[in-house]
Design an enzyme around this catalytic site. Structure first.
Site, PDB file in Angstrom:
ATOM      1  N   GLY A   1      24.659  14.225 -28.240  1.00 54.23           N
ATOM      2  CA  GLY A   1      24.557  14.841 -26.763  1.00 54.23           C
ATOM      3  C   GLY A   1      25.625  14.457 -25.731  1.00 54.23           C
ATOM      4  O   GLY A   1      25.156  14.656 -24.771  1.00 54.23           O
ATOM      5  N   ALA A   2      25.463  12.735 -25.723  1.00 52.63           N
ATOM      6  CA  ALA A   2      26.288  11.721 -25.016  1.00 52.63           C
ATOM      7  C   ALA A   2      27.226  13.050 -23.987  1.00 52.63           C
ATOM      8  O   ALA A   2      27.743  12.170 -22.888  1.00 52.63           O
ATOM      9  CB  ALA A   2      26.490  10.897 -25.056  1.00 52.63           C
TER      10      ALA A   2
ATOM     11  N   GLY B   1       0.860  -1.373   0.241  1.00 51.73           N
ATOM     12  CA  GLY B   1      -0.230  -0.266  -0.090  1.00 51.73           C
ATOM     13  C   GLY B   1       1.066   1.598   0.135  1.00 51.73           C
ATOM     14  O   GLY B   1       1.869   1.446  -0.320  1.00 51.73           O
ATOM     15  N   GLY B   2       0.527   3.107   1.019  1.00 56.60           N
ATOM     16  CA  GLY B   2       1.380   3.622   0.669  1.00 56.60           C
ATOM     17  C   GLY B   2       1.876   3.234   1.116  1.00 56.60           C
ATOM     18  O   GLY B   2       3.091   4.381   1.419  1.00 56.60           O
TER      19      GLY B   2
HETATM   20  C1  HXC Z   1      -3.592  -4.402  10.665  1.00 62.20           C
HETATM   21  C2  HXC Z   1      -2.386  -5.744  10.393  1.00 62.20           C
HETATM   22  C3  HXC Z   1      -2.402  -5.593   9.121  1.00 62.20           C
HETATM   23  C4  HXC Z   1      -2.784  -4.582   8.727  1.00 62.20           C
HETATM   24  C5  HXC Z   1      -1.402  -7.834   8.571  1.00 62.20           C
HETATM   25  N1  HXC Z   1      -1.691  -7.179  10.242  1.00 62.20           N
HETATM   26  N2  HXC Z   1      -1.513  -6.430   8.306  1.00 62.20           N
HETATM   27  N3  HXC Z   1      -2.987  -5.342  11.016  1.00 62.20           N
HETATM   28  N4  HXC Z   1      -3.280  -3.604  10.058  1.00 62.20           N
HETATM   29  N5  HXC Z   1      -3.024  -3.733   7.684  1.00 62.20           N
HETATM   30  C6  HXC Z   1      -2.575  -8.651  11.072  1.00 62.20           C
HETATM   31  C7  HXC Z   1      -3.055  -9.581  10.243  1.00 62.20           C
HETATM   32  O1  HXC Z   1      -4.319  -9.608  10.757  1.00 62.20           O
HETATM   33  C8  HXC Z   1      -2.504 -10.585  11.472  1.00 62.20           C
HETATM   34  O2  HXC Z   1      -2.996 -11.136  12.613  1.00 62.20           O
HETATM   35  C9  HXC Z   1      -1.061 -10.519  11.748  1.00 62.20           C
HETATM   36  O3  HXC Z   1      -1.444  -9.071  10.606  1.00 62.20           O
HETATM   37  C10 HXC Z   1      -0.006 -11.120  10.479  1.00 62.20           C
HETATM   38  O4  HXC Z   1      -0.869 -11.155   9.390  1.00 62.20           O
HETATM   39  P1  HXC Z   1      -1.309 -12.691   8.512  1.00 62.20           P
HETATM   40  O5  HXC Z   1      -1.544 -12.160   6.742  1.00 62.20           O
HETATM   41  O6  HXC Z   1      -1.634 -13.497   8.686  1.00 62.20           O
HETATM   42  O7  HXC Z   1       0.183 -12.916   7.741  1.00 62.20           O
HETATM   43  P2  HXC Z   1       0.561 -12.842   6.469  1.00 62.20           P
HETATM   44  O8  HXC Z   1       0.095 -14.207   5.701  1.00 62.20           O
HETATM   45  O9  HXC Z   1       2.272 -12.799   6.013  1.00 62.20           O
HETATM   46  O10 HXC Z   1      -0.121 -11.973   5.002  1.00 62.20           O
HETATM   47  C11 HXC Z   1       0.977 -10.424   5.221  1.00 62.20           C
HETATM   48  C12 HXC Z   1       0.304  -9.307   4.403  1.00 62.20           C
HETATM   49  C13 HXC Z   1      -1.005  -9.582   5.139  1.00 62.20           C
HETATM   50  C14 HXC Z   1       0.922  -9.710   2.551  1.00 62.20           C
HETATM   51  C15 HXC Z   1       1.001  -8.115   4.982  1.00 62.20           C
HETATM   52  O11 HXC Z   1      -1.128  -9.097   6.262  1.00 62.20           O
HETATM   53  C16 HXC Z   1      -1.988  -8.292   4.504  1.00 62.20           C
HETATM   54  O12 HXC Z   1      -2.054  -8.172   2.867  1.00 62.20           O
HETATM   55  N6  HXC Z   1      -2.273  -7.192   5.382  1.00 62.20           N
HETATM   56  C17 HXC Z   1      -2.409  -6.111   4.449  1.00 62.20           C
HETATM   57  C18 HXC Z   1      -2.162  -5.325   3.504  1.00 62.20           C
HETATM   58  C19 HXC Z   1      -2.408  -3.815   3.726  1.00 62.20           C
HETATM   59  O13 HXC Z   1      -3.567  -3.742   2.672  1.00 62.20           O
HETATM   60  N7  HXC Z   1      -2.108  -3.226   4.223  1.00 62.20           N
HETATM   61  C20 HXC Z   1      -3.662  -1.135   4.371  1.00 62.20           C
HETATM   62  C21 HXC Z   1      -2.082  -0.744   3.230  1.00 62.20           C
HETATM   63  S1  HXC Z   1      -2.341   1.159   3.301  1.00 62.20           S
HETATM   64  P3  HXC Z   1      -3.238 -12.525  13.809  1.00 62.20           P
HETATM   65  O14 HXC Z   1      -4.020 -11.480  14.642  1.00 62.20           O
HETATM   66  O15 HXC Z   1      -4.219 -13.289  12.746  1.00 62.20           O
HETATM   67  O16 HXC Z   1      -1.141 -13.048  13.542  1.00 62.20           O
HETATM   68  C22 HXC Z   1      -1.187   1.611   3.684  1.00 62.20           C
HETATM   69  C23 HXC Z   1      -1.406   2.880   3.629  1.00 62.20           C
HETATM   70  C24 HXC Z   1      -0.327   3.942   3.538  1.00 62.20           C
HETATM   71  O17 HXC Z   1      -0.775   1.264   4.853  1.00 62.20           O
HETATM   72  C25 HXC Z   1      -1.080   5.120   3.356  1.00 62.20           C
HETATM   73  C26 HXC Z   1       0.008   5.818   3.247  1.00 62.20           C
HETATM   74  C27 HXC Z   1       0.069   7.287   2.735  1.00 62.20           C
END
Ligand code: HXC
Length: 518
Positions: free
Chosen positions: A408-409, A173-174
């Protein structure tokens, strides 16, 4: 202090609770994925016993959570602190995937922001070790704001302290913009990945099937997107390389890079350099052979090795002092400048300039890559970045023209009129507006069209062009280069030229900033 008193007991209990939190089970979870724990990463990075963790016991923000739950853990999923790397002060943070997936909540973000601010105040590099699911979903917009603060801090520290990101798990994500804003990104093969939207969303939106690795694995980012600069097969080697990498960099923009003791093992005269460039101008060679025969032994540290390989960039030591190297690579696409290599070169040059690292340019370039694809994708705009970066840089800049320097290079690769301080050429150099074939085709089009033997006529004209125009002597006699040199004395000449430039000082007129073509 009363060691049997209530508060001391509570103090010990807290320590015990912390130990339980970082249990063997937690470590096993990471190890089973081929990853280290956040603490193991930190202890590999820092000199033994020097790391001081702060905010160890902070807990997540006490706010109502309407969706899911926030674990009440110590540290809120990130370790922050300072210590010594190779004896120098470095600040770092390491996200802990075993705590809510290393997700960034409000307190987690505040800890990172705090360490960023301290690194800036102290003028020390900051390393971010990332292993996180991104913004903590349960904490909503507050965690997004946390990211905004982190981005703001990176941008305002840019060019003041070196900022390095090490991706050791997901960066989704971001959140990927945090590493993208820093100076260099390290990744680990097969266990780290970065993408703006993951494979599931790609499938939903575009109906494309792609794996994590194919979409944003280390190799893809190192070779195709250029997002990652250095990749290694495991975390230990990644951190070892990072420690070596830091030894080339100053702590901040008002210091010089650390100087190594010169063991004197490299002779300033090296006859091997006479035999690297082939006599046939169409034959390729590896410019890294030239680099390694000029710089201190085994000191070349290549950056972005797998990306835009027609241009080689990296740091090296010359008599123990750090230099940045930008070199055309005749082995790949004849060393041509295309969009990716221009962007790669420009960013590297700007880093060197920001951090007082003199630049050595080794030139053998037939020109900018022609064609519809490059033109439509903006080779003009991207090629201009190289021009801008070289001309803007005020650090000492030396060029050695090894062979081709056409069009130019020739100008863009740090020519004297663009602001290069010294320009040397080997006798094999070909400096002209364009290569012999193109020049003959344009100037003798009519003659070739009516010739009974156009191939023979062309051959003669190409030879004449090489003898009369495409050589280094005209540029030497007219002062567009400083000297034609024997390749064997290249190291000696460069050392002496950089010494002469060691107190270079350029007064830049006051302005908010230039407007680089982006
Ligand atoms: C809260 C989270 C989390 C999140 C993972 N977990 N991501 N909790 N917020 N963003 C937690 C899960 O619930 C899980 O908890 C533990 O972390 C491990 O995650 P798993 O999914 O079991 O691990 P894995 O299978 O290895 O997958 C990892 C992952 C997946 C690919 C990163 O968790 C995922 O897709 N997470 C979301 C990614 C995402 O889209 N994030 C938001 C991005 S947007 P438990 O309790 O079950 O152990 C962003 C905005 C930023 O970041 C903006 C900036 C401008």
């Amino acid at each position: 202090m009363d060691l049997s008193g209530k508060s001391y007991k509570a103090f010990i209990e807290r320590q015990e609770a912390l130990k339980k939190q970082y249990s063997p089970k937690q470590a096993e979870k990471q190890h089973s994925k081929g990853k280290l724990t956040a603490h193991e990463r930190i202890s590999l990075l820092f000199d033994s016993g020097t790391f001081e963790e702060i905010y160890t016991y902070v807990t997540p923000a006490d706010q109502p959570v309407e969706f899911g739950k926030v674990e009440r853990t110590f540290g809120d999923g990130v370790i922050v602190g300072h210590g010594k790397v190779n004896g120098r002060l470095v600040f770092a943070y390491a996200q802990d995937f075993t705590i809510m997936g290393g997700s960034l909540g409000v307190v987690h973000a505040k800890k990172i922001a705090k360490i960023q601010e301290m690194a800036l105040k102290m003028g020390s590099p900051i390393i971010g070790i990332m292993d996180s699911g991104g913004a903590r979903i349960q904490e909503g917009v507050a965690s997004l704001s946390g990211y905004a603060t982190i981005f703001h801090n990176i941008i305002h520290s840019s060019g003041i302290i070196p900022q390095i990101s090490v991706i050791m798990g997901p960066a989704a994500g971001g959140a990927v913009y945090s590493p993208a804003l820093t100076d260099f990104v390290f990744m680990v093969n097969h266990t780290s990945y970065m993408f703006v939207t993951g494979p599931n969303v790609v499938k939903e939106v575009l109906n494309e099937d792609v794996t994590f690795e194919q979409l944003g694995g280390a190799e893809i980012h190192a070779s195709k997107s250029g997002v990652a600069h250095m990749i290694y097969d495991d975390e230990e080697n990644t951190i070892l390389a990072l420690k070596k990498f830091l030894s080339y960099l100053p702590s901040n923009n008002v210091e010089n890079p650390p100087v190594m003791a010169d063991d004197g093992s490299c002779s300033d005269i090296n006859e091997k350099l006479r035999d690297i460039v082939p006599d046939d101008p169409n034959k390729a060679y590896d410019v890294k052979d030239v680099i390694n025969n000029i710089v201190d032994r085994n000191s070349f540290f290549e950056t972005a090795e797998l990306f835009a390989q027609s241009l080689v960039t990296g740091f090296a030591k010359l008599k123990g002092k750090t230099i940045g190297i930008v070199a055309n690579q005749p082995k790949v696409l004849a060393g041509v400048l295309d969009i990716d290599s221009s962007t790669k070169g420009a960013r590297f040059i700007r880093f060197c300039d920001a951090f007082n690292i003199p630049i050595l340019t080794l030139e053998d370039v037939p020109g900018f890559l022609p064609g519809v694809d490059q033109e439509h994708s903006g080779i003009i705009r991207h090629g201009a970045k190289m021009l801008f970066a070289y001309a803007e840089a005020t650090v000492p800049k030396i060029t050695v023209i090894l062979r081709k320097a056409y069009g130019g290079a020739f100008i863009v690769m740090n020519s004297k009129n663009l602001g290069g301080d010294f320009s040397f050429a080997w006798p094999s150099a070909e400096i002209a507006v364009m290569g012999p074939d193109g020049a003959v085709a344009i100037l003798y089009r009519k003659e070739l069209a009516v010739s009974k033997n156009p191939a023979e006529l062309k051959k003669q004209l190409v030879k004449k062009y090489r003898d009369k125009i495409a050589n280094p002597f005209i540029a030497d006699e007219s002062g567009y280069i400083d000297e034609v040199i024997d390749p064997a004395v290249t190291r000696k000449k460069i050392v002496s030229a950089f010494n002469a430039l060691s107190n270079k000082w350029v007064k830049v007129p006051s302005r908010k900033h230039g407007n680089m073509p982006l």
